[in-house]
Design an enzyme around this catalytic site. Structure first.
Site, mmCIF file in Angstrom:
data_model
loop_
_atom_site.group_PDB
_atom_site.id
_atom_site.type_symbol
_atom_site.label_atom_id
_atom_site.label_comp_id
_atom_site.label_asym_id
_atom_site.label_seq_id
_atom_site.Cartn_x
_atom_site.Cartn_y
_atom_site.Cartn_z
ATOM 1 N N ASP A 89 0.866 -1.180 0.000
ATOM 2 C CA ASP A 89 0.000 0.000 0.000
ATOM 3 C C ASP A 89 0.902 1.229 0.000
ATOM 4 O O ASP A 89 1.457 1.604 1.033
ATOM 5 C CB ASP A 89 -0.906 0.013 1.234
ATOM 6 C CG ASP A 89 -2.008 -1.050 1.190
ATOM 7 O OD1 ASP A 89 -1.761 -2.125 0.603
ATOM 8 O OD2 ASP A 89 -3.093 -0.804 1.744
ATOM 9 N N LYS A 152 -6.671 3.483 -3.477
ATOM 10 C CA LYS A 152 -7.083 3.474 -2.067
ATOM 11 C C LYS A 152 -7.303 4.905 -1.605
ATOM 12 O O LYS A 152 -6.530 5.802 -1.943
ATOM 13 C CB LYS A 152 -5.991 2.776 -1.242
ATOM 14 C CG LYS A 152 -6.200 2.779 0.269
ATOM 15 C CD LYS A 152 -5.082 2.004 0.964
ATOM 16 C CE LYS A 152 -5.083 2.207 2.466
ATOM 17 N NZ LYS A 152 -3.989 1.485 3.136
ATOM 18 N N LYS A 181 -10.060 0.459 -2.665
ATOM 19 C CA LYS A 181 -10.001 0.192 -1.221
ATOM 20 C C LYS A 181 -10.388 1.439 -0.445
ATOM 21 O O LYS A 181 -9.841 2.518 -0.670
ATOM 22 C CB LYS A 181 -8.590 -0.265 -0.819
ATOM 23 C CG LYS A 181 -8.433 -0.509 0.696
ATOM 24 C CD LYS A 181 -7.059 -1.066 1.042
ATOM 25 C CE LYS A 181 -6.830 -1.105 2.547
ATOM 26 N NZ LYS A 181 -5.515 -1.642 2.918
#
Length: 222
Positions: A89, A152, A181
């Site tokens: 991430d 995300k 996400k």
């Protein structure tokens, strides 16, 4: 729906101890969460606890500001993958986005995607709370163009977290080809389900056990 399989069980606090990491790994195993998401220093330990299970280890890179060099992000990515991370991430260079430096954004993301290729999937954190609508759209377009597997919403360490509106916008922008996400401020089942309905395919949360228990309570007796 098995909400647990949407969840990256997350612990990114600076003061998270080995005992804390063991606790989230135990919870992830017991509840069947998709992954645990931890800082780089905790990847090897989390990996050792989760080897032989279905639970993946996700590591943050360039976190939480995204304001280091691409070379530093590449090294960090390579290092955490070597220690057992299966998902990355990463945070974009937010200033470069605001300056309209699209080439820099693509270079930054693509370098991480390339080093992770075949070893880990890459989620790109756009830190939506700091962006205009146009910037959110552009960030998602660039992440997709650079080969990211997910976009995300948030680090959870800035001025705001995931919103349903941002998830919808991000899903509309990237289409069905890559994941979205939602992360930051998702603390109950109702919020998690709203994010999924809006287009999220993964949820980052620290209140994951509470979310799953809410789902169990709702389905009890059926």
């Amino acid at each position: 729906m098995n909400i647990a399989k949407y969840i990256d069980h997350t612990l990114l606090k600076a003061d998270a101890t080995k005992q804390d990491i063991k606790k989230i790994c135990d919870e992830a195993r017991e509840q069947g969460f998709y992954s645990v998401c931890v800082n780089g220093a905790n990847v090897a330990y989390a990996h050792s606890l989760l080897t032989g299970t279905d639970v993946k280890v996700a590591a943050v890179v360039g976190f939480p500001l995204g304001a280091m060099t691409t070379e530093a992000k590449v090294f960090e990515t390579s290092d955490v993958i070597a220690k057992g991370a299966q998902e990355i991430d990463m945070v974009i260079n937010i200033a470069a986005l605001k300056e309209g430096n699209d080439a820099e954004i693509i270079k930054d993301i693509k370098a991480v995607v390339d080093i992770a290729n075949g070893k880990a999937i890459v989620k790109v954190i756009i830190e939506a709370c700091l962006l205009s609508q146009e910037e959110k759209i552009r960030a998602c377009q660039l992440a997709k163009e650079a080969g990211a597997h997910f976009v995300k919403t948030s680090t959870g360490f800035s001025t705001g977290g995931a919103t349903v509106e941002d998830i919808k916008l991000m899903r509309e922008t990237v289409g069905p080809e890559i994941g979205v996400k939602g992360s930051g401020g998702i603390r109950d089942l109702k919020t998690a389900l709203a994010m999924i309905e809006a287009g999220a395919t993964r949820i980052g949360a620290s209140a994951s056990v509470s979310i799953v228990n809410d789902e169990k309570d709702n389905t009890a007796g059926y």
